[in-house]
Structure formats: C-alpha cells, structure tokens
Design an enzyme around this catalytic site. Structure first.
Site, PDB file in Angstrom:
ATOM      1  N   LYS A 262       0.850  -1.198   0.000  1.00  0.00           N
ATOM      2  CA  LYS A 262       0.000   0.000   0.000  1.00  0.00           C
ATOM      3  C   LYS A 262       0.880   1.241   0.000  1.00  0.00           C
ATOM      4  CE  LYS A 262      -3.244   2.691   2.885  1.00  0.00           C
ATOM      5  NZ  LYS A 262      -4.157   2.706   4.051  1.00  0.00           N
ATOM      6  N   ASP A 267      -2.550  10.320   3.344  1.00  0.00           N
ATOM      7  CA  ASP A 267      -3.951   9.941   3.537  1.00  0.00           C
ATOM      8  C   ASP A 267      -4.665  10.989   4.368  1.00  0.00           C
ATOM      9  OD1 ASP A 267      -6.378   8.741   3.787  1.00  0.00           O
ATOM     10  OD2 ASP A 267      -5.699   7.103   5.110  1.00  0.00           O
ATOM     11  N   LYS A 274     -10.124  13.068   7.681  1.00  0.00           N
ATOM     12  CA  LYS A 274      -9.675  12.691   9.025  1.00  0.00           C
ATOM     13  C   LYS A 274      -9.610  13.926   9.919  1.00  0.00           C
ATOM     14  CE  LYS A 274      -6.507   8.881   7.818  1.00  0.00           C
ATOM     15  NZ  LYS A 274      -7.228   7.794   8.521  1.00  0.00           N
ATOM     16  N   ASP A 285       1.530   6.519   5.371  1.00  0.00           N
ATOM     17  CA  ASP A 285       0.568   5.553   4.843  1.00  0.00           C
ATOM     18  C   ASP A 285       1.066   4.825   3.585  1.00  0.00           C
ATOM     19  OD1 ASP A 285      -1.815   4.295   5.391  1.00  0.00           O
ATOM     20  OD2 ASP A 285      -3.038   5.669   4.205  1.00  0.00           O
ATOM     21  N   ASP A 344     -12.143   7.265   3.410  1.00  0.00           N
ATOM     22  CA  ASP A 344     -10.955   7.045   4.235  1.00  0.00           C
ATOM     23  C   ASP A 344     -10.578   5.556   4.279  1.00  0.00           C
ATOM     24  OD1 ASP A 344      -8.810   7.721   5.803  1.00  0.00           O
ATOM     25  OD2 ASP A 344      -9.978   8.003   7.645  1.00  0.00           O
ATOM     26  N   GLU A 346      -9.461   3.834   1.935  1.00  0.00           N
ATOM     27  CA  GLU A 346      -8.930   3.892   0.572  1.00  0.00           C
ATOM     28  C   GLU A 346      -7.863   2.834   0.300  1.00  0.00           C
ATOM     29  OE1 GLU A 346      -7.693   5.553   3.011  1.00  0.00           O
ATOM     30  OE2 GLU A 346      -5.571   5.097   2.721  1.00  0.00           O
ATOM     31  N   ARG A 348      -7.661  -0.323   0.995  1.00  0.00           N
ATOM     32  CA  ARG A 348      -8.179  -1.591   0.461  1.00  0.00           C
ATOM     33  C   ARG A 348      -8.555  -1.450  -1.009  1.00  0.00           C
ATOM     34  NH1 ARG A 348     -12.647  -1.796   5.078  1.00  0.00           N
ATOM     35  NH2 ARG A 348     -10.941  -0.724   6.126  1.00  0.00           N
TER      36      ARG A 348
HETATM   37  N1  BES Z   1      -4.308   4.736   6.690  1.00  0.00           N
HETATM   38  C1  BES Z   1      -5.431   4.457   7.502  1.00  0.00           C
HETATM   39  C2  BES Z   1      -5.136   3.462   8.616  1.00  0.00           C
HETATM   40  C3  BES Z   1      -4.105   3.883   9.620  1.00  0.00           C
HETATM   41  C4  BES Z   1      -4.499   4.434  10.821  1.00  0.00           C
HETATM   42  C5  BES Z   1      -2.758   3.651   9.386  1.00  0.00           C
HETATM   43  C6  BES Z   1      -3.552   4.791  11.754  1.00  0.00           C
HETATM   44  C7  BES Z   1      -1.825   4.008  10.326  1.00  0.00           C
HETATM   45  C8  BES Z   1      -2.215   4.565  11.505  1.00  0.00           C
HETATM   46  C9  BES Z   1      -6.564   3.882   6.660  1.00  0.00           C
HETATM   47  O1  BES Z   1      -6.612   4.317   5.338  1.00  0.00           O
HETATM   48  C10 BES Z   1      -7.843   4.299   7.294  1.00  0.00           C
HETATM   49  O2  BES Z   1      -8.089   5.468   7.330  1.00  0.00           O
HETATM   50  N2  BES Z   1      -8.609   3.337   7.781  1.00  0.00           N
HETATM   51  C11 BES Z   1      -9.841   3.614   8.416  1.00  0.00           C
HETATM   52  C12 BES Z   1     -10.848   2.615   7.931  1.00  0.00           C
HETATM   53  C13 BES Z   1     -12.241   2.920   8.378  1.00  0.00           C
HETATM   54  C14 BES Z   1     -12.767   4.134   7.649  1.00  0.00           C
HETATM   55  C15 BES Z   1     -13.094   1.716   8.088  1.00  0.00           C
HETATM   56  C16 BES Z   1      -9.615   3.479   9.924  1.00  0.00           C
HETATM   57  O3  BES Z   1      -8.909   2.564  10.337  1.00  0.00           O
HETATM   58  O4  BES Z   1     -10.142   4.315  10.659  1.00  0.00           O
HETATM   59 ZN    ZN Z   2      -4.835   4.905   4.527  1.00  0.00          ZN
HETATM   60 MN    MN Z   3      -7.619   6.172   5.129  1.00  0.00          MN
END
Ligand code: BES
Ligand code: ZN
Ligand code: MN
Length: 498
Positions: A262, A267, A274, A285, A344, A346, A348
């Site tokens: 990834k 992000d 966020k 990210d 967010d 994204e 996946r």
């Molecule tokens: N890049 C984030 C996940 C992340 C969070 C990586 C903290 C490193 C540290 C990912 O893209 C994300 O935002 N995931 C969301 C998914 C949710 C919207 C289902 C999350 O984990 O809040």
């Molecule tokens: Zn992310």
């Molecule tokens: Mn995200």
C-alpha cells in the site's frame, strides 16, 4: 555517508577506536560481563562490573552506560549495554536481544566515529544480529535540518572469531541499507514524495540494483487498464497515481511470490476527512509500499533462488472537487464493483486492484503489506503487526518468517460472519462495514474478496509498527521504522529453501 563495517578478531582492548561496546547481563549480585566483555573487564582488573554497579546499572535489556576507560584499554570510553538475564544452561543470547542492544549502544555513541562492537558474537548468526542492530540503530534522517547532517558512524569494527562472519556482515549490511531506505521513504514529507516521486525512486533503485526489472503505469495507463480502485482514490489529488511493478528472477527458481504494498503517499481521508490528530502522521501511509520496495532491493542483493514480482499501489488520498464521493461506485480491475461508503477506507481499494493484477503473474503465493487500519493499533498496539491469510498454514509460515527475521507479529483470523457487514445495497461489495468492531479483520475480508480460490495469500496490517510516534528504543528510531521489510526478505528466502 556510508558506514564501513569490518570483522576483526583482535582483543577489543588494544583497538584504536573511539568507543568499545560491551554487553553485560543482569546477575543476582549485579551486572555480569557477557562474552566479549570479559577481556575489557579484565583490563579494568575486574573493575568494569564494579563501575557499572556504582552507576546503578542492573543489566536490564537496552540499558546503556558510558564509562571512561582512563587508559585501562586503548579506546577512551566503553559503552556498556544491558542484555537482560544470562541465557540459562549456557545457551546463547538471542539474535533479537543482541540487535536491540547494539542499536541502543549506537544511539548512545554521540559523535564517536569509530566504534568497536565486542558484544557476544560466537556464531555467524549472533555476529549478523550485532551488525544489523548497530547499522539500524545508527540511522538518522536529517535531510531537512539546516544545522548540518548528523554523521553516521565512520567505522564499525565487529569483534568475532566465529566462522562465516564475513558473509554475515555483508548480509547485515544489505538488510540495513534496505530497511533504512524504507525508513527514509516513510520519513520524507508527502509534498516531496507524491506517487510520481515514489515511482521515480523505485526506478532509481531498480537501476542501481542488479537484476531488477521495472515497469510503471501512469494515470492514463491505469485509466485505460480499468484500475478503478487506484484511479478512484487518486482522482481527488493534483498528483496522479501510479502502479509500479518490479520483478526479480533467479535461474534456479522453482517457485514464485508476489508482494503488494500500500502506497498512499498521504492519507487525508479524502472527503471523509480525518480529524487533524489522526492526519498529522499520514505521510506514513505508504509504509507497505516502502517495505516492498526495500525488500526487493535486499532480495536483488542476496539473490535467493525464487522469482519475485512486486507491486507498489501509489496514490494520494485528497479531498477536492474531483475527489470520489461517499456512495460512488467503482469498477475495480477485474470487474468487481465497490460502493465507496467511506473515502478514508482507501487502502483496500488500491490494494484490491494490485492484488487482482498480481494474479496475472501466476505466483505460488501473494503477500500484501499495508498500513490498513487504525483497528490494528487497537488490537495489537504499536509494535506487533497482524497477519491474516486465506489458510492457516500460510498464516503460520508468515508468522514464522517474521519471528526468524526478528519482527514481532501475531496471527489474526478472518471470521466469515463479518463478511456480510460489507454487503452493499447497490454494488458487489461496500468498502466499509456498518459495524466498527473487528475493523482489521473486516479490511482483511474485503481484500480476500479479490483473491482467487486456490491462490495462497497472506495479508500483513502494519499500521502501528510502520511508524514510531513514541521514543526511540533498541534499534528503532522515531518516525519510519522499515517494518515488514525483513519479514518479506525472509519469506522469499524460505520459499527458496523449499
Ligand atoms: N491509513 C489508515 C489506517 C491507519 C491508521 C494507518 C492509523 C496508520 C495509523 C486507513 O486508510 C484508514 O483510514 N482506515 C480507516 C478505515 C475505516 C474508515 C473503516 C480506519 O482505520 O479508521
Ligand atoms: Zn490509509
Ligand atoms: Mn484512510
């Protein structure tokens, strides 16, 4: 500047160095010199352990004390580092303990440029661990400091008379240079590492390493090719997405692997923006793609007998008038439709495209690596990454490889009952579930949807371990850690040995 590393067999007492690193264990009656430290302790007439005691040293792992040698040995100071309790039954100190100790010692070296390592190194494995920990602990990122660079150690002298140490030292160097590349990539500000920049660095790496082929799809090629996930995520940014494919092959290979990383260079969350406190570290990210590129560089250097292809799914997730909207439907590479309920989620989306693409190389195993979910941090904390897979055996193989590589991981399930949470009222699947519980597993289940039946596949969620927001520890600096790089290398080596 790069550090020169050489193996020597002389006594550390007569070395012309700026510091000698020794280890000591936590004994019942205070610190006890570890193998490698005994000569130095003898030169102090047994006074080193006593001096350490007086300084309050207990010998716990990674504790560091610097002691002036006042002529007892040729080097002006001894850096004594704790190794914890002596291994029972005369066993050897573990590789991981040695790497962490060497890293902690190097972080405490100050501006001493020539450092001798007299830690336990009675085998090639121990010697490699000491060298690797030292090279990783000496890392600094100061490209953006105007006060001048913190020079890396000029010279590391690894004291060992074990066999095979030359090769062990070379291997440690190859691994450390690669892990440090991943750290640099993660630490680079996102304005200077947009998808095109990342692809450019991958091209440089491929040019410099022998035996790596590279091919980059730009936004036009991605749109023409139907990579709906990567295009959808990237379309809100002024910096267009890329998909990089690297390949390494070996003439005697009988198996092949595909790695997928990834690479969200920043992000913001997109329109599902966020909050500030969750965004300020999102330059990290792309840690999965960084680990994949770094591992490819190491693999090209170590040349295991296996074929490896790697995909870097690179995009910047930004909100704008052209950004994808919550409720948009994407047609992914391969034709599956996805309802984007949260922009967010994204990672996946870009990963799914790249995973489907990786099937075309007909690999025996696909391993994807991603900073995929905040839920990973909730479940496993900041130092242990989660390992999920299509079958138990593959998952165990990956956990075993991580352990052998000195990285902490833990097996996680992909419970089928969570899949229905991803049902969409308009498309084949939604990118988020209505329920937040088990978020790391739901994300894994989403990716699983893009893995063909019968394809061996593992998924590493490295959201926590890829970036250290706390204090440095062992050989781990603040910021980018290079997590998963060594695990990927070990997976390739394990496949080659099969
Ligand atoms: N890049 C984030 C996940 C992340 C969070 C990586 C903290 C490193 C540290 C990912 O893209 C994300 O935002 N995931 C969301 C998914 C949710 C919207 C289902 C999350 O984990 O809040
Ligand atoms: Zn992310
Ligand atoms: Mn995200």
């Amino acid at each position: 500047m790069s550090t020169s590393l050489s193996v020597i067999t002389e006594s550390p007492c007569s070395l012309d160095a700026d510091a000698v690193v020794v280890g000591y264990h936590s004994g019942a009656d205070g610190p006890e010199p570890a193998p490698g430290a005994r000569d130095v302790d003898a030169a102090f007439s047994g006074g080193l352990a006593q001096a350490l005691s007086l300084l309050g040293a207990a010998g716990t792992a990674e504790e560091v004390h610097t002691v002036a040698s006042l002529g007892a040995i040729k080097a002006p100071v001894v850096i004594a580092v704790g190794l914890g309790p002596a291994p029972s039954g005369g066993g050897a100190t573990t590789a991981d303990t040695l790497s962490r100790a060497a890293g902690a010692a190097l972080r405490a070296r100050g501006d001493r440029a020539r450092v001798a390592l007299a830690l336990p190194a009675d085998s090639a494995e121990q010697a490699e661990a000491v060298a690797l920990g030292a090279l990783l602990g000496d890392y600094s990122f100061d490209r953006y400091r105007t006060g001048g660079e913190t020079a890396a150690a000029e010279r590391l002298l690894l004291v060992s008379s074990a066999g095979g140490t030359e090769r062990a030292a070379k291997r440690a160097e190859t691994l450390a240079v690669s892990v440090n590349l991943a750290r640099d990539l993660v630490n680079t500000p996102p304005v200077d590492l947009v998808p095109g920049d990342f692809a450019g660095i991958a091209e440089e790496v491929a040019r410099e390493a022998e035996g790596l082929e590279i091919e980059t799809l730009d936004e036009q090629a991605l749109a023409d090719g139907g990579y709906g996930g990567i295009i959808g995520v990237g379309q809100g940014s002024a910096n267009p997405p890329r998909l990089v494919r690297l390949s390494y092959s070996h003439p005697e290979a009988t198996t092949s692997i595909a790695f997928v990383g990834k690479g969200i260079t920043f992000d913001s969350g997109g329109l599902s923006l966020k909050p500030a406190s969750a965004m300020d570290w999102m330059k990290s990210d792309m840690g999965g793609a960084a680990a994949v590129l770094a591992a490819m560089r190491a693999i090209a250097g170590l040349r295991p007998a296996v074929n490896v292809v790697a995909y870097l799914a690179l995009a910047e997730n930004m909100p704008s008038g052209t950004a994808q909207r919550p409720s948009d439907v994407l047609t992914m590479y391969g034709g599956t439709t996805v309802e984007v309920l949260n922009t967010d989620a994204e990672g996946r989306l870009v990963m799914a495209d790249a995973i489907v693409r990786a099937h075309e190389d007909d690999p025996d195993l696909i391993v994807d690596v991603a900073t995929l979910t905040g839920a990973q941090l909730v479940a496993l904390g900041t130092r242990v990454f989660g390992v999920m897979a299509g079958d138990d055996e593959t998952r165990e193989e990956v956990v075993t490889a991580a352990t052998a590589a000195g990285e902490a991981s833990w097996p996680m399930p992909l419970p089928e009952d969570l899949r229905k949470g991803l049902d969409s009222s308009v498309a084949d699947i939604a990118n988020v579930a209505g329920e937040r519980w088990g978020g790391m597993l739901t994300a894994g289940l989403f990716l699983k949807e893009f893995v063909a039946d019968g394809m061996r596949w593992a998924h590493l969620d490295i959201a926590g371990p890829s970036f250290n927001r706390g204090q440095e520890f062992g050989y781990t600096p603040k910021g980018g850690t290079g997590a998963a790089t060594r695990t990927l290398v070990r997976i390739a080596e394990a496949q080659a040995e099969n």
